[in-house]
Design an enzyme around this catalytic site. Structure first.
Site, PDB file in Angstrom:
ATOM      1  N   ARG A 126     -10.993   5.717   1.224  1.00 26.83           N
ATOM      2  CA  ARG A 126     -10.733   6.409   2.486  1.00 26.83           C
ATOM      3  C   ARG A 126      -9.495   7.297   2.461  1.00 26.83           C
ATOM      4  O   ARG A 126      -9.549   8.453   2.888  1.00 26.83           O
ATOM      5  CB  ARG A 126     -10.523   5.392   3.630  1.00 26.83           C
ATOM      6  CG  ARG A 126     -11.763   4.883   4.262  1.00 26.83           C
ATOM      7  CD  ARG A 126     -11.561   3.429   4.649  1.00 26.83           C
ATOM      8  NE  ARG A 126     -11.423   2.659   3.437  1.00 26.83           N
ATOM      9  CZ  ARG A 126     -12.470   2.150   2.789  1.00 26.83           C
ATOM     10  NH1 ARG A 126     -13.662   2.263   3.275  1.00 26.83           N
ATOM     11  NH2 ARG A 126     -12.308   1.484   1.645  1.00 26.83           N
ATOM     12  N   THR A 127      -8.396   6.741   2.001  1.00 29.72           N
ATOM     13  CA  THR A 127      -7.142   7.494   2.140  1.00 29.72           C
ATOM     14  C   THR A 127      -7.203   8.771   1.302  1.00 29.72           C
ATOM     15  O   THR A 127      -6.898   9.866   1.793  1.00 29.72           O
ATOM     16  CB  THR A 127      -5.944   6.616   1.712  1.00 29.72           C
ATOM     17  OG1 THR A 127      -6.040   5.369   2.404  1.00 29.72           O
ATOM     18  CG2 THR A 127      -4.629   7.282   2.052  1.00 29.72           C
ATOM     19  N   ARG A 153      -0.083   7.418  -3.619  1.00 31.14           N
ATOM     20  CA  ARG A 153      -0.239   5.956  -3.497  1.00 31.14           C
ATOM     21  C   ARG A 153       0.246   5.333  -4.792  1.00 31.14           C
ATOM     22  O   ARG A 153      -0.095   5.794  -5.883  1.00 31.14           O
ATOM     23  CB  ARG A 153      -1.695   5.573  -3.246  1.00 31.14           C
ATOM     24  CG  ARG A 153      -1.926   4.071  -3.345  1.00 31.14           C
ATOM     25  CD  ARG A 153      -3.286   3.658  -2.873  1.00 31.14           C
ATOM     26  NE  ARG A 153      -3.402   3.780  -1.430  1.00 31.14           N
ATOM     27  CZ  ARG A 153      -4.461   3.367  -0.726  1.00 31.14           C
ATOM     28  NH1 ARG A 153      -5.486   2.818  -1.352  1.00 31.14           N
ATOM     29  NH2 ARG A 153      -4.504   3.499   0.584  1.00 31.14           N
ATOM     30  N   LYS A 174       0.986   7.532 -21.074  1.00 32.71           N
ATOM     31  CA  LYS A 174       1.741   7.687 -22.338  1.00 32.71           C
ATOM     32  C   LYS A 174       3.200   7.280 -22.142  1.00 32.71           C
ATOM     33  O   LYS A 174       4.016   7.428 -23.040  1.00 32.71           O
ATOM     34  CB  LYS A 174       1.707   9.155 -22.796  1.00 32.71           C
ATOM     35  CG  LYS A 174       0.338   9.733 -23.017  1.00 32.71           C
ATOM     36  CD  LYS A 174       0.468  11.225 -23.366  1.00 32.71           C
ATOM     37  CE  LYS A 174      -0.813  11.966 -23.082  1.00 32.71           C
ATOM     38  NZ  LYS A 174      -0.590  13.435 -23.054  1.00 32.71           N
ATOM     39  N   HIS A 202       2.086   1.651   4.899  1.00 36.33           N
ATOM     40  CA  HIS A 202       0.944   2.571   4.834  1.00 36.33           C
ATOM     41  C   HIS A 202       1.003   3.414   6.112  1.00 36.33           C
ATOM     42  O   HIS A 202       0.174   3.269   7.013  1.00 36.33           O
ATOM     43  CB  HIS A 202      -0.354   1.760   4.751  1.00 36.33           C
ATOM     44  CG  HIS A 202      -1.553   2.533   4.285  1.00 36.33           C
ATOM     45  ND1 HIS A 202      -1.589   3.911   4.220  1.00 36.33           N
ATOM     46  CD2 HIS A 202      -2.774   2.102   3.856  1.00 36.33           C
ATOM     47  CE1 HIS A 202      -2.794   4.297   3.782  1.00 36.33           C
ATOM     48  NE2 HIS A 202      -3.518   3.213   3.538  1.00 36.33           N
TER      49      HIS A 202
HETATM   50  N1   CP Z   1      -7.523   1.803   4.426  1.00 34.30           N
HETATM   51  C1   CP Z   1      -7.331   2.221   3.145  1.00 34.30           C
HETATM   52  O1   CP Z   1      -6.194   2.442   2.693  1.00 34.30           O
HETATM   53  O2   CP Z   1      -8.482   2.354   2.425  1.00 34.30           O
HETATM   54  P1   CP Z   1      -8.544   2.857   0.932  1.00 34.30           P
HETATM   55  O3   CP Z   1      -7.847   1.812   0.071  1.00 34.30           O
HETATM   56  O4   CP Z   1     -10.000   2.989   0.604  1.00 34.30           O
HETATM   57  O5   CP Z   1      -7.801   4.151   0.839  1.00 34.30           O
END
Ligand code: CP
Length: 313
Positions: A48-49, A98, A77, A126
């Protein structure tokens, strides 16, 4: 300006970003970032993100570069995070990242000459998920203030619940924490609640009576990837499962949210109830991330780019 920690946003900034999110829900296809490049660096898996950020950028006319598999990059590496960030800053106007390490986004924001958006750093934060959560809460409840919010499942490692808790400090919530002993809300977040006069109650049972007064039931996945002891994961992974029959005493307005992905913690029979809202919640991620990309790049509701559409509205 980077977006690293949701606790750094004032109430007025949060409300402004929600207004911008609402604008993009009405106008998702505006080519106002045509000369911009957005980099998405995902050192941890995501559906999603990453895809909603990339869709947000594409629908705004930006170009997207990046990776979803760090093993296919020079970090495999041994290239340092600093060098990776410095290199990508040569190519992109903004970096969405991320990373599995808590504090990685903060570190990146300190070394990068371009804005960093934290798309999740370990068990820490998040913030972009929180913006879409707040938008969804407002959309379903008509307000953010004075709500009973039940957080269920992995409250120890769950970065989405940590960020949500901090953002809600502006809105007088009452939190209910439902978690196994091994995954209880960490003391530092309970201290945060105390410092900011956020009310909370801890429960160990998960019954129709326990959740009868909820406005929001925020379910979370027990995250196998955060455990060092897999026996412990096996012991707790199915401790709290939401089935449709558990909703029998719920308030009419109550909505079930989940940052997703889900495993067993919400059974499919919940999907067809009026309380399920997690798929719409994920859809809101697109609009919330359009707002975040624009705001971070200095485009807002008073910008020339958006004015003609605002006047038409
Ligand atoms: N909610 C969320 O962070 O989903 P993903 O890990 O799929 O990005």
């Amino acid at each position: 300006m980077s977006l690293v920690n949701i606790a750094e946003l004032s109430e007025s900034k949060i409300r402004y970003l929600l207004e911008l999110t609402q604008f993009f829900e009405k106008h998702p296809n505006l080519h106002i970032l045509e000369d911009r490049v957005v980099a998405t660096l995902f050192f941890e898996p995501s559906t999603r993100t990453r895809l909603s950020f990339e869709t947000a950028a594409n629908r705004l006319g930006a170009r997207v570069i990046g990776f979803s598999d760090p093993n296919a990059t020079s970090s495999s590496k041994g290239e340092s995070l600093k060098d990776t960030i410095m290199m990508v800053s040569n190519y992109a106007d903004i970096i969405v990242m991320r990373h599995h390490l808590e504090g990685a986004a903060r570190y990146a924001s300190e070394v990068a000459p371009v804005p960093i958006v934290n798309a999740g750093d370990g068990a820490n934060q998040h913030p972009t998920q929180t913006m879409l959560d707040l938008y969804t809460i407002y959309q379903t409840q008509g307000r953010l203030t004075d709500l009973n919010i039940y957080l269920v499942g992995d409250l120890k490692y769950g970065r989405t619940v940590h960020s949500l808790l901090m953002a809600m400090r502006h809105f007088n919530p009452t939190f209910h924490f439902i978690a196994p002993d091994e995954l209880k809300m960490p003391q530092e977040y309970k201290d945060y609640c105390n410092e900011h006069h956020i009310k909370y109650v801890e429960h160990s049972d998960f019954t129709a009576d326990t959740i009868a007064n909820a406005d929001i039931l925020y379910m979370t996945r027990v995250q196998r990837e955060r455990f060092t002891d897999l026996m412990e994961y096996e012991r707790v992974k199915n401790m709290y499962i939401l089935r449709a029959d558990l909703l029998s005493k719920c308030r009419d307005n109550m909505k079930v949210l989940h940052p997703l992905p889900r495993l067993n913690e919400i059974t499919p029979d919940v999907d067809n109830t009026k309380h399920a809202y997690y798929f719409q919640q994920a859809k809101n991620g697109l609009f919330a991330r359009q707002a975040i990309l624009c705001d971070t790049l200095g485009i807002g509701l008073d910008s020339e780019e958006l004015k003609p559409y605002i006047e038409k509205d």
